[in-house]
Design a protein around this motif. Structure first.
Motif, PDB file in Angstrom:
ATOM      1  N   ALA A  31      37.615  26.520  43.929  1.00  0.00           N
ATOM      2  CA  ALA A  31      37.003  27.043  42.694  1.00  0.00           C
ATOM      3  C   ALA A  31      35.797  27.918  43.044  1.00  0.00           C
ATOM      4  O   ALA A  31      35.612  28.998  42.458  1.00  0.00           O
ATOM      5  CB  ALA A  31      36.584  25.884  41.790  1.00  0.00           C
ATOM      6  N   ALA A  32      34.991  27.484  44.013  1.00  0.00           N
ATOM      7  CA  ALA A  32      33.826  28.285  44.413  1.00  0.00           C
ATOM      8  C   ALA A  32      34.276  29.610  45.024  1.00  0.00           C
ATOM      9  O   ALA A  32      33.638  30.658  44.824  1.00  0.00           O
ATOM     10  CB  ALA A  32      32.980  27.498  45.412  1.00  0.00           C
ATOM     11  N   THR A  33      35.397  29.583  45.744  1.00  0.00           N
ATOM     12  CA  THR A  33      35.928  30.816  46.346  1.00  0.00           C
ATOM     13  C   THR A  33      36.331  31.798  45.255  1.00  0.00           C
ATOM     14  O   THR A  33      35.960  32.974  45.291  1.00  0.00           O
ATOM     15  CB  THR A  33      37.130  30.491  47.248  1.00  0.00           C
ATOM     16  N   TYR A  34      37.114  31.315  44.260  1.00  0.00           N
ATOM     17  CA  TYR A  34      37.547  32.205  43.174  1.00  0.00           C
ATOM     18  C   TYR A  34      36.340  32.781  42.441  1.00  0.00           C
ATOM     19  O   TYR A  34      36.333  33.955  42.076  1.00  0.00           O
ATOM     20  CB  TYR A  34      38.440  31.458  42.180  1.00  0.00           C
ATOM     21  N   ARG A  35      35.294  31.939  42.218  1.00  0.00           N
ATOM     22  CA  ARG A  35      34.121  32.451  41.475  1.00  0.00           C
ATOM     23  C   ARG A  35      33.416  33.531  42.289  1.00  0.00           C
ATOM     24  O   ARG A  35      32.982  34.533  41.751  1.00  0.00           O
ATOM     25  CB  ARG A  35      33.151  31.312  41.174  1.00  0.00           C
ATOM     26  N   ARG A  36      33.319  33.333  43.608  1.00  0.00           N
ATOM     27  CA  ARG A  36      32.546  34.288  44.417  1.00  0.00           C
ATOM     28  C   ARG A  36      33.361  35.520  44.834  1.00  0.00           C
ATOM     29  O   ARG A  36      32.811  36.448  45.414  1.00  0.00           O
ATOM     30  CB  ARG A  36      31.939  33.595  45.638  1.00  0.00           C
ATOM     31  N   PHE A  37      34.666  35.528  44.561  1.00  0.00           N
ATOM     32  CA  PHE A  37      35.462  36.749  44.808  1.00  0.00           C
ATOM     33  C   PHE A  37      34.827  37.937  44.092  1.00  0.00           C
ATOM     34  O   PHE A  37      34.965  39.081  44.520  1.00  0.00           O
ATOM     35  CB  PHE A  37      36.887  36.589  44.277  1.00  0.00           C
ATOM     36  N   ARG A  42      33.492  43.372  44.487  1.00  0.00           N
ATOM     37  CA  ARG A  42      32.610  44.499  44.171  1.00  0.00           C
ATOM     38  C   ARG A  42      32.213  45.244  45.440  1.00  0.00           C
ATOM     39  O   ARG A  42      32.119  46.464  45.458  1.00  0.00           O
ATOM     40  CB  ARG A  42      31.330  44.004  43.486  1.00  0.00           C
ATOM     41  N   ALA A  43      32.000  44.486  46.518  1.00  0.00           N
ATOM     42  CA  ALA A  43      31.532  45.110  47.761  1.00  0.00           C
ATOM     43  C   ALA A  43      32.662  45.830  48.497  1.00  0.00           C
ATOM     44  O   ALA A  43      32.432  46.874  49.104  1.00  0.00           O
ATOM     45  CB  ALA A  43      30.901  44.049  48.667  1.00  0.00           C
ATOM     46  N   SER A  45      36.337  46.166  47.386  1.00  0.00           N
ATOM     47  CA  SER A  45      37.674  46.495  46.861  1.00  0.00           C
ATOM     48  C   SER A  45      37.837  47.958  46.427  1.00  0.00           C
ATOM     49  O   SER A  45      38.959  48.417  46.236  1.00  0.00           O
ATOM     50  CB  SER A  45      38.026  45.585  45.689  1.00  0.00           C
ATOM     51  N   ALA A  46      36.739  48.661  46.214  1.00  0.00           N
ATOM     52  CA  ALA A  46      36.784  50.091  45.848  1.00  0.00           C
ATOM     53  C   ALA A  46      37.478  50.351  44.510  1.00  0.00           C
ATOM     54  O   ALA A  46      37.960  51.458  44.260  1.00  0.00           O
ATOM     55  CB  ALA A  46      37.435  50.932  46.956  1.00  0.00           C
ATOM     56  N   TRP A  47      37.518  49.341  43.621  1.00  0.00           N
ATOM     57  CA  TRP A  47      38.171  49.578  42.329  1.00  0.00           C
ATOM     58  C   TRP A  47      37.394  50.547  41.453  1.00  0.00           C
ATOM     59  O   TRP A  47      37.963  51.180  40.563  1.00  0.00           O
ATOM     60  CB  TRP A  47      38.452  48.262  41.588  1.00  0.00           C
ATOM     61  N   GLY A  48      36.077  50.696  41.698  1.00  0.00           N
ATOM     62  CA  GLY A  48      35.320  51.694  40.944  1.00  0.00           C
ATOM     63  C   GLY A  48      35.896  53.078  41.203  1.00  0.00           C
ATOM     64  O   GLY A  48      36.177  53.846  40.274  1.00  0.00           O
ATOM     65  N   ALA A  49      36.111  53.393  42.477  1.00  0.00           N
ATOM     66  CA  ALA A  49      36.668  54.705  42.845  1.00  0.00           C
ATOM     67  C   ALA A  49      38.119  54.834  42.371  1.00  0.00           C
ATOM     68  O   ALA A  49      38.529  55.886  41.859  1.00  0.00           O
ATOM     69  CB  ALA A  49      36.594  54.896  44.360  1.00  0.00           C
ATOM     70  N   VAL A  50      38.889  53.763  42.522  1.00  0.00           N
ATOM     71  CA  VAL A  50      40.299  53.831  42.100  1.00  0.00           C
ATOM     72  C   VAL A  50      40.380  53.994  40.580  1.00  0.00           C
ATOM     73  O   VAL A  50      41.223  54.736  40.064  1.00  0.00           O
ATOM     74  CB  VAL A  50      41.081  52.589  42.584  1.00  0.00           C
TER      75      VAL A  50
END
Ligand code: SAM
Length: 239
Positions: A31-37, A42-43, A45-50
């Motif tokens: 659960a802690a892993t999923y929350r901190r994903f 953000r650091a 995955s580059a989804w902002g650019a995509v």
């Protein structure tokens, strides 16, 4: 860093299993892993650019309210971030995050908000239920899958999409491995982020490997350093 780790980067290390893929793994750490994903995605995955270069133009071109699916949404942070970006741009989108793992959905539902809904379903269940979307996307799912699962995931995602599919993932490489090993250390306590992130990089594809694993009509781009993005047209509306 061990010599074994460097050797392992020349080829995909598909023998490695991530700790979070063990159904019996520690639920608190998962659960802690999923929350901190959220922070990690953000650091890295580059989804902002995509979003700016590939997703927003497609949403605008539809010229009507859209339906977008994040397949294998995990803790749901990527779809929530995309929803925020699209809302700022005045785009009307119904966002759905889907994941067959109920443990992921617990964290995702904490992020539920107007316009973003989470469902406990895998790609084949969504297809069988008759769900269809304008765009289907995913983040960090491809490298988890074995060849049969990859084929099914790729085909299902196209069959679910009317317009386009965009699957984003890490690109394997020494620099990515070294930077992640250093950068994740302050964030990893109480989670699987360090072990699984490094295993993910060792399991992940380079662009040419992913293109050959997926085959035509998939195209694989590198939208940012250490990233791959597989794109294909949807087939939901195909005759
Ligand atoms: C590492 S997690 C990635 C989670 C999230 N997308 C992220 O970037 O943080 C991979 C997820 O893919 C999901 N998954 C695997 N096969 C799937 C399928 N056929 N359909 C939907 N989700 C799937 C798993 O349950 C898992 O939660």
């Amino acid at each position: 860093m061990s010599r074994g780790a460097w050797r392992g980067l020349a080829h995909r290390d598909t023998g490695l299993t991530e700790l979070m893929d063990d159904p019996a793994c520690d639920p608190g750490m998962l659960a802690a892993t999923y929350r901190r994903f959220d922070v990690v995605n953000r650091a890295v995955s580059a989804w902002g650019a995509v979003y700016r270069t590939r997703l927003r133009p497609r949403l605008r071109a539809l010229d009507r309210p859209a339906r977008v699916l994040d397949l294998g949404c995990g803790g749901g942070d990527v779809v929530v971030r995309l929803a925020t970006l699209a809302a700022r741009d005045g785009l009307s989108v119904e966002w759905v995050g889907a994941d067959p793992d109920p443990r992921a959905l617990v964290s995702a539902r904490e992020r539920e908000r107007p316009g973003v809904r989470f469902v406990s379903r895998g790609s084949s269940e969504l297809l069988a239920a008759g769900e269809r979307f304008d765009i289907v996307l995913s983040n960090h799912v491809l490298h988890h899958l074995d060849p049969d699962q990859l084929r099914a995931f790729a085909d299902d995602s196209r069959a679910l999409a009317r317009s386009a599919v965009l699957h984003a993932d890490i690109a394997r490489g020494r620099l990515a491995y070294a930077l992640y090993a250093v950068g994740i250390t302050p964030l990893a306590s109480g989670t699987f982020l360090r072990t699984d992130g490094l295993r993910s990089i060792r399991r992940s594809y380079r662009a040419d490997e992913l293109a050959s694993a997926l085959g035509a009509p998939w195209r694989v781009e590198t939208p940012a350093p250490f990233r791959v993005l597989a794109l294909a047209p949807g087939t939901a509306d195909a005759p």
